[in-house]
Scaffold this active site. Sequence first.
Site, short mmCIF file in Angstrom:
data_model
loop_
_atom_site.label_atom_id
_atom_site.label_comp_id
_atom_site.label_asym_id
_atom_site.label_seq_id
_atom_site.Cartn_x
_atom_site.Cartn_y
_atom_site.Cartn_z
N SER A 161 35.17 38.57 50.01
CA SER A 161 35.89 37.54 49.28
C SER A 161 34.90 36.44 48.91
O SER A 161 33.99 36.12 49.67
CB SER A 161 37.04 36.97 50.12
OG SER A 161 36.55 36.38 51.31
N HIS B 248 36.95 33.18 41.62
CA HIS B 248 37.46 33.75 42.86
C HIS B 248 37.51 35.26 42.72
O HIS B 248 37.79 35.79 41.64
CB HIS B 248 38.87 33.20 43.14
CG HIS B 248 39.68 34.05 44.07
ND1 HIS B 248 40.69 34.88 43.63
CD2 HIS B 248 39.61 34.20 45.41
CE1 HIS B 248 41.22 35.50 44.67
NE2 HIS B 248 40.59 35.10 45.77
N ASN C 81 38.18 39.03 45.35
CA ASN C 81 38.40 39.66 46.64
C ASN C 81 38.57 41.15 46.42
O ASN C 81 39.40 41.57 45.60
CB ASN C 81 39.65 39.07 47.32
CG ASN C 81 39.99 39.74 48.63
OD1 ASN C 81 40.40 40.90 48.66
ND2 ASN C 81 39.85 39.01 49.71
N TYR C 82 37.79 41.96 47.13
CA TYR C 82 37.91 43.41 47.06
C TYR C 82 37.95 43.95 48.48
O TYR C 82 37.18 43.53 49.35
CB TYR C 82 36.74 44.03 46.28
CG TYR C 82 36.69 43.55 44.85
CD1 TYR C 82 37.64 43.98 43.93
CD2 TYR C 82 35.74 42.63 44.44
CE1 TYR C 82 37.64 43.52 42.63
CE2 TYR C 82 35.73 42.16 43.13
CZ TYR C 82 36.68 42.61 42.23
OH TYR C 82 36.67 42.14 40.94
N ARG C 83 38.87 44.90 48.75
CA ARG C 83 39.11 45.32 50.13
C ARG C 83 39.51 46.80 50.21
O ARG C 83 39.99 47.39 49.23
CB ARG C 83 40.21 44.46 50.75
CG ARG C 83 41.50 44.50 49.95
CD ARG C 83 42.44 43.35 50.28
NE ARG C 83 43.64 43.37 49.43
CZ ARG C 83 43.69 42.83 48.22
NH1 ARG C 83 42.63 42.23 47.71
NH2 ARG C 83 44.81 42.90 47.52
#
Length: 345
Positions: free
Chosen positions: A112, A126, A128-130
């Site tokens: 993130s 911004h 975020n990769y998950r």
Amino acid sequence: MSNPESSPTTMRHRVINYITQLQHDIVSALEGASVPPCQFKRDAWSRPQGGGGVSCTYASSGDDATYEKAGVNISMIHGTLPPPAIKQMSSEHSSLDVNTMTALPFFAGGISLIVHPRNPNVPSAHANYRYFEVMDSTEKDAKVVGWWFGGITDLTPSYLFEEDAKEFHGTLKGICDAYGTSLYPKFKQSCDDHFFIPHRKEYRGIGGIRFDDLNDEMNAILGLGDVEARPRTADDIFAFVRALGDAFTTSYMGILHRRKIMPSDERMRRWQLLRRGRYVEFNLVCERGIKFGLAAPGVNVENVLMGMPETARWEYMSDMFEESDSDEGKMMEVLKSPKSWVQDY
């Protein structure tokens, strides 16, 4: 369901290796773009319940700083999911309908980042990769019974430069189209919906793309039309996520370089801080991920709240954007009604 551990190296290890390298690359790019030079603070942390991560953060109160606050964090945690949590997840992931009465092990890894520049002409960024997986037991030969990827990236400008919005969205659309022409419009709409602030009846910024629970099963964001060409195997979805992660430096750093040298004044700073106030409102009132993170056992609160700006402002019945032909009024028009920044979708 295809098994993400079919390759010689497990998906969790591939994800860990990738986000570790990506964190290094993005922090290096941000440090290199800073005038005057800056150095991010590195902080390794561990989670008592299993796993840990590395936080790279920077903050400055200087008027000449490129970043007021920035952070690039990675986490690689593991533990066990109680049966009620597994049952809840199974409503969206049919592969988890395992009728278990015992806890199952899980792994979650992700990156993130947040950038809050000092110059009001530069948008906040911004991303975020998950990746998330659930195993069928704690044995050494355990198999993955559920897995999925998620991601989101967006821009939050204080002042609107249409060429920046078109460049940012154009980069995202180009990546999405390479994996399926149905992805960008659905993921853009999902992002716009996500960043709506109901009590203000406005959006946080100009959006980007958002996807979740992406695997080889039907996807809720893509809807009943999830029959068109798109990545469906773990390898292909991971390639898609890597393409998006790798594109951050090209989709944002060019904008940063162009805008950080532009002049600004006290009025612009005041407006920037008012918009940062909206950022805080969204994060604390609307952002489900922050609420979930703060409630999670063993959470590192500082990491959960990393995206909060250093400073923000609230004014009672502010009149800064009442003039529709002002720069602030033009920004508000877009924040009240999202635009299509790229054609042909």
